[in-house]
Design a protein around this motif. Structure first.
Motif, PDB file in Angstrom:
ATOM      1  N   HIS A  27       0.919  -1.310  -0.164  1.00  0.00           N
ATOM      2  CA  HIS A  27       0.108   0.028  -0.022  1.00  0.00           C
ATOM      3  C   HIS A  27       0.820   1.277   0.116  1.00  0.00           C
ATOM      4  CE1 HIS A  27      -0.317  -0.222   4.748  1.00  0.00           C
ATOM      5  NE2 HIS A  27       0.873  -0.416   4.214  1.00  0.00           N
ATOM      6  N   SER A  34       0.593   3.722   1.795  1.00  0.00           N
ATOM      7  CA  SER A  34       0.857   4.152   3.534  1.00  0.00           C
ATOM      8  C   SER A  34       2.090   3.629   3.901  1.00  0.00           C
ATOM      9  CB  SER A  34      -0.193   3.162   4.135  1.00  0.00           C
ATOM     10  OG  SER A  34      -1.607   3.486   3.932  1.00  0.00           O
ATOM     11  N   ARG A  39       0.208  -7.161  -4.460  1.00  0.00           N
ATOM     12  CA  ARG A  39      -0.503  -8.041  -3.357  1.00  0.00           C
ATOM     13  C   ARG A  39      -0.566  -9.279  -3.749  1.00  0.00           C
ATOM     14  NH1 ARG A  39      -4.848  -4.381  -0.308  1.00  0.00           N
ATOM     15  NH2 ARG A  39      -3.610  -2.761  -0.073  1.00  0.00           N
ATOM     16  N   ASP A  58      -3.156 -12.218  -4.139  1.00  0.00           N
ATOM     17  CA  ASP A  58      -4.495 -12.191  -4.003  1.00  0.00           C
ATOM     18  C   ASP A  58      -5.267 -12.983  -4.904  1.00  0.00           C
ATOM     19  OD1 ASP A  58      -7.040 -10.796  -3.108  1.00  0.00           O
ATOM     20  OD2 ASP A  58      -6.211  -8.795  -3.396  1.00  0.00           O
ATOM     21  N   TYR A 110      -6.337  -7.664  -9.059  1.00  0.00           N
ATOM     22  CA  TYR A 110      -4.870  -7.886  -9.861  1.00  0.00           C
ATOM     23  C   TYR A 110      -3.904  -7.515  -8.711  1.00  0.00           C
ATOM     24  CZ  TYR A 110      -2.463  -8.024 -14.120  1.00  0.00           C
ATOM     25  OH  TYR A 110      -1.539  -8.606 -15.143  1.00  0.00           O
ATOM     26  N   PHE A 130      -1.654  -3.264  -8.555  1.00  0.00           N
ATOM     27  CA  PHE A 130      -2.544  -2.189  -8.930  1.00  0.00           C
ATOM     28  C   PHE A 130      -2.058  -0.726  -8.430  1.00  0.00           C
ATOM     29  CE2 PHE A 130      -4.703  -1.679  -4.798  1.00  0.00           C
ATOM     30  CZ  PHE A 130      -4.195  -3.036  -4.148  1.00  0.00           C
ATOM     31  N   GLN A 143      -2.399   2.717  -6.100  1.00  0.00           N
ATOM     32  CA  GLN A 143      -3.053   3.525  -5.054  1.00  0.00           C
ATOM     33  C   GLN A 143      -2.618   4.969  -5.053  1.00  0.00           C
ATOM     34  OE1 GLN A 143      -2.523   1.560  -1.264  1.00  0.00           O
ATOM     35  NE2 GLN A 143      -4.243   0.432  -1.495  1.00  0.00           N
ATOM     36  N   GLU A 156      -2.528   7.760  -2.032  1.00  0.00           N
ATOM     37  CA  GLU A 156      -2.435   8.111  -0.513  1.00  0.00           C
ATOM     38  C   GLU A 156      -2.703   9.573  -0.629  1.00  0.00           C
ATOM     39  OE1 GLU A 156      -1.841   5.403   1.308  1.00  0.00           O
ATOM     40  OE2 GLU A 156      -1.787   6.191   3.316  1.00  0.00           O
ATOM     41  N   PHE A 215      -8.407  -0.086  10.181  1.00  0.00           N
ATOM     42  CA  PHE A 215      -7.243  -0.230   9.759  1.00  0.00           C
ATOM     43  C   PHE A 215      -6.361   0.127  11.252  1.00  0.00           C
ATOM     44  CE2 PHE A 215      -9.649   1.511   5.896  1.00  0.00           C
ATOM     45  CZ  PHE A 215      -9.179   0.774   5.206  1.00  0.00           C
ATOM     46  N   GLU A 257     -16.018  -1.279  -3.088  1.00  0.00           N
ATOM     47  CA  GLU A 257     -15.178  -0.522  -2.098  1.00  0.00           C
ATOM     48  C   GLU A 257     -14.097   0.129  -3.116  1.00  0.00           C
ATOM     49  OE1 GLU A 257     -12.882  -3.168   0.779  1.00  0.00           O
ATOM     50  OE2 GLU A 257     -11.270  -1.941   0.361  1.00  0.00           O
ATOM     51  N   VAL A 258     -14.213   1.544  -2.942  1.00  0.00           N
ATOM     52  CA  VAL A 258     -12.948   2.305  -3.708  1.00  0.00           C
ATOM     53  C   VAL A 258     -11.947   2.628  -2.864  1.00  0.00           C
ATOM     54  CG1 VAL A 258     -14.484   2.467  -5.516  1.00  0.00           C
ATOM     55  CG2 VAL A 258     -14.345   4.473  -3.857  1.00  0.00           C
ATOM     56  N   LEU A 259     -12.124   2.901  -1.513  1.00  0.00           N
ATOM     57  CA  LEU A 259     -11.007   3.499  -0.752  1.00  0.00           C
ATOM     58  C   LEU A 259     -11.338   3.342   0.825  1.00  0.00           C
ATOM     59  CD1 LEU A 259     -11.972   6.429   1.078  1.00  0.00           C
ATOM     60  CD2 LEU A 259     -11.981   7.225  -1.316  1.00  0.00           C
ATOM     61  N   GLY A 260     -10.008   3.265   1.488  1.00  0.00           N
ATOM     62  CA  GLY A 260     -10.111   3.172   2.908  1.00  0.00           C
ATOM     63  C   GLY A 260      -9.535   4.716   3.447  1.00  0.00           C
ATOM     64  N   GLY A 279      -6.604   6.063   1.345  1.00  0.00           N
ATOM     65  CA  GLY A 279      -5.841   5.406   0.289  1.00  0.00           C
ATOM     66  C   GLY A 279      -6.823   4.839  -0.888  1.00  0.00           C
ATOM     67  N   ARG A 311     -10.009   0.744  -9.493  1.00  0.00           N
ATOM     68  CA  ARG A 311     -11.395   0.582  -9.175  1.00  0.00           C
ATOM     69  C   ARG A 311     -12.230   1.863  -9.412  1.00  0.00           C
ATOM     70  NH1 ARG A 311     -12.071  -2.942  -4.532  1.00  0.00           N
ATOM     71  NH2 ARG A 311     -10.755  -4.833  -5.192  1.00  0.00           N
TER      72      ARG A 311
HETATM   73  C1  FA5 Z   1      -5.321  -0.072   2.203  1.00  0.00           C
HETATM   74  O1  FA5 Z   1      -4.430  -0.304   1.573  1.00  0.00           O
HETATM   75  C2  FA5 Z   1      -5.026   1.211   3.283  1.00  0.00           C
HETATM   76  N1  FA5 Z   1      -3.410   1.478   3.313  1.00  0.00           N
HETATM   77  C3  FA5 Z   1      -5.804   2.266   2.869  1.00  0.00           C
HETATM   78  C4  FA5 Z   1      -5.738   3.462   3.930  1.00  0.00           C
HETATM   79  C5  FA5 Z   1      -4.970   4.617   3.611  1.00  0.00           C
HETATM   80  C6  FA5 Z   1      -6.838   3.692   4.930  1.00  0.00           C
HETATM   81  C7  FA5 Z   1      -4.857   5.386   4.494  1.00  0.00           C
HETATM   82  C8  FA5 Z   1      -6.681   4.501   5.928  1.00  0.00           C
HETATM   83  C9  FA5 Z   1      -5.781   5.492   5.557  1.00  0.00           C
HETATM   84  P1  FA5 Z   1      -7.140  -1.553   1.337  1.00  0.00           P
HETATM   85  O2  FA5 Z   1      -6.341  -3.008   1.592  1.00  0.00           O
HETATM   86  O3  FA5 Z   1      -8.607  -1.644   1.701  1.00  0.00           O
HETATM   87  O4  FA5 Z   1      -6.584  -0.526   2.406  1.00  0.00           O
HETATM   88  O5  FA5 Z   1      -7.006  -1.003   0.099  1.00  0.00           O
HETATM   89  C10 FA5 Z   1      -7.248   0.117  -0.436  1.00  0.00           C
HETATM   90  C11 FA5 Z   1      -8.198   0.192  -1.761  1.00  0.00           C
HETATM   91  O6  FA5 Z   1      -7.310  -0.447  -2.899  1.00  0.00           O
HETATM   92  C12 FA5 Z   1      -9.608  -0.644  -1.721  1.00  0.00           C
HETATM   93  O7  FA5 Z   1     -10.587   0.110  -1.260  1.00  0.00           O
HETATM   94  C13 FA5 Z   1      -9.415  -0.982  -3.362  1.00  0.00           C
HETATM   95  O8  FA5 Z   1      -9.947   0.188  -3.887  1.00  0.00           O
HETATM   96  C14 FA5 Z   1      -8.052  -1.062  -3.926  1.00  0.00           C
HETATM   97  N2  FA5 Z   1      -7.653  -2.502  -3.748  1.00  0.00           N
HETATM   98  C15 FA5 Z   1      -7.515  -3.572  -2.838  1.00  0.00           C
HETATM   99  N3  FA5 Z   1      -7.013  -4.690  -3.208  1.00  0.00           N
HETATM  100  C16 FA5 Z   1      -6.957  -4.580  -4.590  1.00  0.00           C
HETATM  101  C17 FA5 Z   1      -6.759  -5.633  -5.701  1.00  0.00           C
HETATM  102  N4  FA5 Z   1      -6.184  -6.516  -5.543  1.00  0.00           N
HETATM  103  N5  FA5 Z   1      -6.853  -5.015  -6.898  1.00  0.00           N
HETATM  104  C18 FA5 Z   1      -7.229  -3.567  -7.325  1.00  0.00           C
HETATM  105  N6  FA5 Z   1      -7.709  -2.657  -6.447  1.00  0.00           N
HETATM  106  C19 FA5 Z   1      -7.544  -3.262  -4.888  1.00  0.00           C
END
Ligand code: FA5
Ligand code: MG
Length: 381
Positions: free
Chosen positions: A114, A116, A138, A140, A147, A150, A152, A154, A203, A222-225, A248, A253
């Motif tokens: 990530h 982060s 990742r 997965d 995939y 991917f 992200q 932040e 988290f 789910e598009v973000l955390g 993030g 997505r």
């Molecule tokens: C995180 O990675 C946290 N670091 C996000 C965060 C940052 C939270 C800062 C709080 C503060 P998560 O694992 O849920 O969270 O991934 C974030 C986003 O990445 C997901 O919402 C989704 O949109 C995307 N994502 C996750 N896994 C995959 C994947 N295998 N392929 C494509 N997109 C993905």
């Protein structure tokens, strides 16, 4: 001579694969197919949906917070375990640290899972408003929205006591309210009207924590955390008296929704019929599928052993079939009287670019069966 794919250029630094991976190192689980993605940086291509999306998000922050947000999109994806996990308070026994979920280059170095991973260092260096975009990695499962590589983005914003002192909220409440407002504004900037909802979540690095979901293809995606940064992260970075929010978001997505891109593999396509559709480098284009080629399903049943994981299976399938595999789904699962467990997986093969022949698929499936049997120690039925 070093093979081309083994040499990459990130942030002006050249990295040879041999510098980071030792031959036959058991602490390394990065296959060549993943290593080959390092340095591709799809998010830095102006005429790629991910590059267009990155720029559109930049625009939102530039308009609403002129001159405030610093942008980083060239930070090296090879980071330490400390950066990726410890610095953001991921507990020592958290599943995300396992070799099943994360790509380890060696026991102290990972491909970031990530963005982060860069937070703590940027806090330490005094940054207060920043956006970090990058490729993340990742292990997965396989389907149309997952995939192993991917992208992200932040986003982080720091507040100091004078920001919230005039309000009737404490720092955390103030930051949480600002966070939701800012991200709802971003969603509106990107989509105009779209159905969205906030979901409470967990988290290790934020509290409170939320996920934003958008309604897409009949389902919530789910598009973000995001959330309010844990004080311990700020303190460890030498910052006291401040509060921060962080998010993030998954660029693929969002881009799938924005551009009507039906499958996450398409982002990696070099087919002109895909790439040419984004040559204007602007939002507003809806992807026109060149054609939907027929899928081909192959089922495979086997008795599993204790160490079996779906991620390991998916990596083998992906290693052989590459982007010709669309989905791997568990369709049957039972345990017999002797306590042996059988799994049946359905593998969907489909090319985004052409029709596949029966011979070609049979050949792939044969290779998959052999590799699954040899590498996963399962017994085919
Ligand atoms: C995180 O990675 C946290 N670091 C996000 C965060 C940052 C939270 C800062 C709080 C503060 P998560 O694992 O849920 O969270 O991934 C974030 C986003 O990445 C997901 O919402 C989704 O949109 C995307 N994502 C996750 N896994 C995959 C994947 N295998 N392929 C494509 N997109 C993905
Ligand atoms: Mg999540």
């Amino acid at each position: 001579v070093v093979p081309l794919a083994a040499l990459l250029q990130i942030g002006g630094v050249q990295i040879a694969k041999d510098d980071v991976v030792k031959e036959n190192d058991p602490t390394n689980n990065v296959p060549d197919s993943i290593f080959a993605k390092l340095g591709m940086q799809l998010h830095r291509r102006e005429n790629h949906p991910l590059g267009i999306l990155k720029k559109t998000i930049y625009d939102y922050f530039d308009v609403n917070f002129p001159g405030k947000f610093e942008k980083f999109d060239d930070l090296c994806p090879i980071v330490t375990v400390k950066q990726n996990f410890d610095d953001v308070l991921v507990p020592p026994d958290h599943v995300s640290r396992s070799y099943n979920d994360t790509y380890y280059v060696n026991s102290d170095t990972v491909l970031r899972c990530h963005t982060s991973a860069h937070q703590a260092e940027l806090f330490r260096n005094g940054h207060t408003h920043f956006l970090v975009t990058g490729d993340v990695y990742r292990r997965d499962s396989i389907d149309g929205t997952h995939y192993p590589v991917f992208h992200q983005m932040e986003g982080v914003r720091v507040f100091s006591p004078e920001d919230w002192s005039g309000s009737d909220m404490d720092g955390t409440e103030y930051a949480a309210a600002d966070l939701k407002r800012s991200l709802e504004g971003l969603a509106k900037h990107l989509f105009g009207a779209v159905e969205m909802r906030w979901v409470d979540t967990y988290f290790p690095f934020t509290n409170p924590s939320y996920e934003l979901e958008i309604f897409f293809q009949g389902k919530w995606l789910e598009v973000l955390g995001c959330g309010v940064t844990e004080q311990a992260i700020l303190h460890a970075s030498g910052r006291t008296d401040i509060v921060a929010w962080a998010f993030g978001l998954g660029l693929e997505r969002l881009a799938m929704v924005l551009f009507d891109i039906p499958d996450i593999r398409l982002f990696w396509s070099s087919d002109e019929r895909f790439t040419s559709q984004f040559s204007e480098g602007k939002l507003g284009v809806k992807f026109k599928p060149f054609s939907k080629f027929p899928p081909c399903y192959k089922d495979m049943s086997f008795w599993i052993n204790d160490g079996f994981t779906e991620n390991n299976l998916c990596e083998i399938v992906r290693g052989i079939a590459g982007d010709l595999v669309e989905e791997v789904t568990l369709i049957d699962n039972f345990t017999n009287k002797k306590g042996m467990t059988s799994h049946c997986y359905r593998i969907t093969y489909r090319s985004m670019e052409r029709s596949l022949t029966d011979d070609e698929i049979n050949e792939l499936q044969e290779q998959v069966r052999e590799a699954v049997q040899n590498k996963l120690n399962v017994v085919l039925r």
